[in-house]
Design a protein around this motif. Sequence first.
Motif, PDB file in Angstrom:
ATOM      1  N   ILE A  77      -7.839  19.122 -58.989  1.00 20.70           N
ATOM      2  CA  ILE A  77      -7.172  18.016 -58.611  1.00 20.70           C
ATOM      3  C   ILE A  77      -5.502  19.203 -58.823  1.00 20.70           C
ATOM      4  CG2 ILE A  77      -6.407  15.851 -58.170  1.00 20.70           C
ATOM      5  CD1 ILE A  77      -9.421  14.958 -59.126  1.00 20.70           C
ATOM      6  N   ALA A  78      -4.781  17.983 -60.110  1.00 16.98           N
ATOM      7  CA  ALA A  78      -4.127  19.162 -60.370  1.00 16.98           C
ATOM      8  C   ALA A  78      -3.286  20.224 -60.222  1.00 16.98           C
ATOM      9  CB  ALA A  78      -3.702  18.708 -62.054  1.00 16.98           C
ATOM     10  N   PHE A  79      -4.102  21.172 -59.967  1.00 16.35           N
ATOM     11  CA  PHE A  79      -3.498  22.243 -60.045  1.00 16.35           C
ATOM     12  C   PHE A  79      -3.988  23.379 -58.390  1.00 16.35           C
ATOM     13  CE2 PHE A  79      -3.706  27.317 -60.059  1.00 16.35           C
ATOM     14  CZ  PHE A  79      -2.272  27.745 -60.818  1.00 16.35           C
ATOM     15  N   TRP A  80      -5.094  22.948 -58.106  1.00 11.59           N
ATOM     16  CA  TRP A  80      -5.910  24.031 -56.962  1.00 11.59           C
ATOM     17  C   TRP A  80      -5.727  23.047 -55.629  1.00 11.59           C
ATOM     18  CZ3 TRP A  80      -7.317  25.441 -61.476  1.00 11.59           C
ATOM     19  CH2 TRP A  80      -7.682  27.183 -61.445  1.00 11.59           C
ATOM     20  N   ILE A  81      -6.248  21.523 -56.069  1.00 13.70           N
ATOM     21  CA  ILE A  81      -5.698  20.687 -54.719  1.00 13.70           C
ATOM     22  C   ILE A  81      -4.535  21.397 -54.068  1.00 13.70           C
ATOM     23  CG2 ILE A  81      -5.330  18.752 -53.724  1.00 13.70           C
ATOM     24  CD1 ILE A  81      -8.081  17.927 -54.829  1.00 13.70           C
ATOM     25  N   PRO A  82      -3.085  20.822 -54.770  1.00 16.93           N
ATOM     26  CA  PRO A  82      -1.911  20.919 -54.555  1.00 16.93           C
ATOM     27  C   PRO A  82      -1.816  22.480 -53.590  1.00 16.93           C
ATOM     28  CG  PRO A  82      -1.490  19.889 -56.661  1.00 16.93           C
ATOM     29  CD  PRO A  82      -3.175  20.545 -56.048  1.00 16.93           C
ATOM     30  N   MET A  83      -2.565  23.310 -54.030  1.00 14.94           N
ATOM     31  CA  MET A  83      -2.190  25.006 -53.189  1.00 14.94           C
ATOM     32  C   MET A  83      -3.729  24.833 -52.165  1.00 14.94           C
ATOM     33  SD  MET A  83      -3.114  28.120 -55.390  1.00 14.94           S
ATOM     34  CE  MET A  83      -4.565  27.393 -56.635  1.00 14.94           C
ATOM     35  N   ILE A  84      -4.275  24.369 -52.505  1.00 23.48           N
ATOM     36  CA  ILE A  84      -5.201  24.551 -50.539  1.00 23.48           C
ATOM     37  C   ILE A  84      -4.676  24.168 -50.131  1.00 23.48           C
ATOM     38  CG2 ILE A  84      -6.982  25.459 -51.984  1.00 23.48           C
ATOM     39  CD1 ILE A  84      -8.635  22.895 -51.572  1.00 23.48           C
ATOM     40  N   GLN A  85      -4.344  22.403 -49.898  1.00 25.17           N
ATOM     41  CA  GLN A  85      -3.474  21.977 -49.125  1.00 25.17           C
ATOM     42  C   GLN A  85      -2.377  22.185 -48.576  1.00 25.17           C
ATOM     43  OE1 GLN A  85      -2.527  17.187 -50.721  1.00 25.17           O
ATOM     44  NE2 GLN A  85      -0.732  18.277 -50.997  1.00 25.17           N
ATOM     45  N   GLU A  86      -1.502  22.870 -49.258  1.00 26.61           N
ATOM     46  CA  GLU A  86       0.239  23.787 -49.248  1.00 26.61           C
ATOM     47  C   GLU A  86      -0.537  24.226 -47.602  1.00 26.61           C
ATOM     48  OE1 GLU A  86       2.939  26.593 -50.678  1.00 26.61           O
ATOM     49  OE2 GLU A  86       2.571  25.407 -51.710  1.00 26.61           O
ATOM     50  N   ILE A  87      -2.006  25.566 -48.600  1.00 23.62           N
ATOM     51  CA  ILE A  87      -2.535  26.956 -46.891  1.00 23.62           C
ATOM     52  C   ILE A  87      -2.800  26.158 -45.741  1.00 23.62           C
ATOM     53  CG2 ILE A  87      -4.451  28.127 -46.869  1.00 23.62           C
ATOM     54  CD1 ILE A  87      -3.719  28.767 -50.139  1.00 23.62           C
ATOM     55  N   ALA A  88      -3.221  24.690 -45.875  1.00 26.64           N
ATOM     56  CA  ALA A  88      -3.839  24.470 -44.774  1.00 26.64           C
ATOM     57  C   ALA A  88      -2.664  23.243 -43.697  1.00 26.64           C
ATOM     58  CB  ALA A  88      -4.790  23.479 -44.493  1.00 26.64           C
ATOM     59  N   GLY A  89      -2.052  23.249 -44.495  1.00 23.80           N
ATOM     60  CA  GLY A  89      -0.973  22.023 -44.076  1.00 23.80           C
ATOM     61  C   GLY A  89      -1.657  20.366 -44.181  1.00 23.80           C
ATOM     62  N   LEU A  90      -2.229  20.137 -45.083  1.00 30.69           N
ATOM     63  CA  LEU A  90      -2.587  19.076 -45.242  1.00 30.69           C
ATOM     64  C   LEU A  90      -1.159  18.114 -46.226  1.00 30.69           C
ATOM     65  CD1 LEU A  90      -6.732  19.251 -46.285  1.00 30.69           C
ATOM     66  CD2 LEU A  90      -5.380  17.999 -43.791  1.00 30.69           C
ATOM     67  N   GLN A  91      -1.453  17.329 -46.491  1.00 30.72           N
ATOM     68  CA  GLN A  91      -0.581  16.232 -47.430  1.00 30.72           C
ATOM     69  C   GLN A  91      -1.846  14.818 -47.905  1.00 30.72           C
ATOM     70  OE1 GLN A  91       3.022  15.283 -47.516  1.00 30.72           O
ATOM     71  NE2 GLN A  91       2.697  17.192 -46.646  1.00 30.72           N
ATOM     72  N   LEU A  92      -2.997  16.117 -48.324  1.00 26.25           N
ATOM     73  CA  LEU A  92      -4.635  15.331 -49.327  1.00 26.25           C
ATOM     74  C   LEU A  92      -3.344  14.475 -50.709  1.00 26.25           C
ATOM     75  CD1 LEU A  92      -6.923  14.832 -48.452  1.00 26.25           C
ATOM     76  CD2 LEU A  92      -7.545  16.940 -50.096  1.00 26.25           C
TER      77      LEU A  92
END
Length: 225
Positions: free
Chosen positions: A163-178
Motif C-alpha cells: 500500500i505504501a510503496f506500490w499503490i502510489p506508483m501504479i495509480q500514478e501510471i494509470a492516472g487513478l486517485q485511489l
Amino acid sequence: MASNQEEVKLLGATGSPFVCRVQIALKLKGVEYKFIEENLRNKSELLLKYNPVHKKVPVFVHNEKPIAESLVILEYIEETWKGNPILPTNPYQRALARFWSKFIDDKVVTAAWKSVFTADEKEREKNIQESFEALQFLENELKDKKFFGGEEFGFVDITAVFIAFWIPMIQEIAGLQLFTAEKFPKLYKWSQEFLNHPVVKECLPPRDPVFAFFKGLYQSLTASK
C-alpha cells in the motif's frame, strides 16, 4: 546463531512487494542472507526445485529447507530469530495481526492490482470500488496509532508495504486517485512514517526501474485493447 545465518538464502525479484516484505523482516532482525535474483520470465532450476507448487518468489531457504509464501515466511522468521519481534506476544493481538495481514493480501493487493492491470472497464471499476472499501477498513483499524503494530512497526505494517510503496506508483501510471492523503489521511500519514523508517528505506527497491517496468506492462495492456 551465526551458523544459522550462513545458510540463509532468499530467491526473489527486485520490484516484488512480496519479496520486499521478507527483506524488511530480515533487515529488522539483523539476519544475514544471500539474495538470489530470479528472472520470472525464465525461471531457474533452483526456483522450480524449491517451490514446485507455485513456482513463484519469494522462496526463503534456511539450512536447505525451503519455505514459500511471504506471510508464511514472515512467521517463520519471527519464530526462528527472536530479536525485534514483529508479532505481539498477546494471543488475541497476534490473531488480529494475522487477520489484517491476510485481509491486505485478499482484499487490497488483488483489487488494487486489477484496478490498474485489467483491460475490461467494468472489471476495473469493480476493483477500484473494492480497493476503496478495503482501504477504508484499514484507515479505521489504524485509529490514532503510529503503526498498525503500535509505536514500532510489525507484521501488518510489513505486509502493507504494498500500500505504501506500490499503490502510489501504479495509480500514478494509470492516472487513478485511489490512495490519497485527502481520502485516507491516517493511512497516508502511516505510509510516510513507514517508508521513511531507516530499516524500510534500505529494503525498498529503486523506484525508477520498477516504475518503468510497471509502466511498460500497463502500456502493453492498454495498447492491446
